[in-house]
Design a protein around this motif. Sequence first.
Motif, PDB file in Angstrom:
ATOM      1  N   THR A   6       0.762  -1.242   0.000  1.00 48.78           N
ATOM      2  CA  THR A   6       0.000   0.000   0.000  1.00 48.78           C
ATOM      3  C   THR A   6       0.797   1.299   0.000  1.00 48.78           C
ATOM      4  O   THR A   6       0.194   2.354  -0.046  1.00 48.78           O
ATOM      5  CB  THR A   6      -0.958   0.044   1.210  1.00 48.78           C
ATOM      6  N   ARG A   9      -0.323   4.278  -2.034  1.00 42.64           N
ATOM      7  CA  ARG A   9      -1.601   4.916  -1.803  1.00 42.64           C
ATOM      8  C   ARG A   9      -1.525   6.040  -0.773  1.00 42.64           C
ATOM      9  O   ARG A   9      -2.528   6.651  -0.458  1.00 42.64           O
ATOM     10  CB  ARG A   9      -2.628   3.876  -1.321  1.00 42.64           C
ATOM     11  N   VAL A 112      -8.384   5.413  -8.282  1.00 43.63           N
ATOM     12  CA  VAL A 112      -9.559   5.132  -7.472  1.00 43.63           C
ATOM     13  C   VAL A 112     -10.754   4.937  -8.408  1.00 43.63           C
ATOM     14  O   VAL A 112     -11.116   5.849  -9.157  1.00 43.63           O
ATOM     15  CB  VAL A 112      -9.861   6.277  -6.488  1.00 43.63           C
ATOM     16  N   ILE A 159      -7.757   1.332  -5.618  1.00 44.55           N
ATOM     17  CA  ILE A 159      -8.765   1.461  -4.577  1.00 44.55           C
ATOM     18  C   ILE A 159     -10.126   1.458  -5.242  1.00 44.55           C
ATOM     19  O   ILE A 159     -10.318   2.106  -6.281  1.00 44.55           O
ATOM     20  CB  ILE A 159      -8.592   2.774  -3.783  1.00 44.55           C
TER      21      ILE A 159
END
Length: 198
Positions: A6, A9, A112, A159
């Motif tokens: 991650t 992000r 996203v 995401i």
Amino acid sequence: MPASETPRRQAGSRRPIVLIGPMAVGKSAIGQQLAQHLGARFIDTDAEVVSQHGAIADIFASRGECAFREMEARAVSRAVEDAAESPTVISLGGGAVLDSGTQQLLAGCTVVYLECDAGTVADRIARNSGRPLLAGDAMERWRTLFATRQPVYERLADIVLDVRHGTVADLAHRLEDALRRPAGTAAAAPAATKKVEL
């Protein structure tokens, strides 16, 4: 994406945050709110095309969809390039992800996907008749386009934000929280999906 993967992000990263998804899902509204929360710039690539070339419906009518897609791809490229200068949230038009060059650019971004269904967008589409790709039976056209594009959205996403429930402000806060979460602590979706689902 698994929690161990991650770091890309994190909100403090210089990677642009790019919102993708179908027409009328709320990319611009949520993107603007998210940018305010993060102290980032916001760029809507459709708005960039309009500011330089005129209304999208007019571009479709006078020059065709191919010409619009070329303008759109250039707008995305400029937005991602400009994002290297400062934290930036970018909203893409629903079909922008179909361009192979844009897909390559998105590999360097935090992507996203705003996930929804036809019921989520029906009222918005009914109020907005200016979308050239939805001429005729707007909802049927939307469903057809979504069926074609959904696998691309899912493949590109880091995401996935379910926007079926919640206000724009609520959704922007959920996304902000996920982006600010330190690496290794995010609750991830099953590893096979290789993405975080909110």
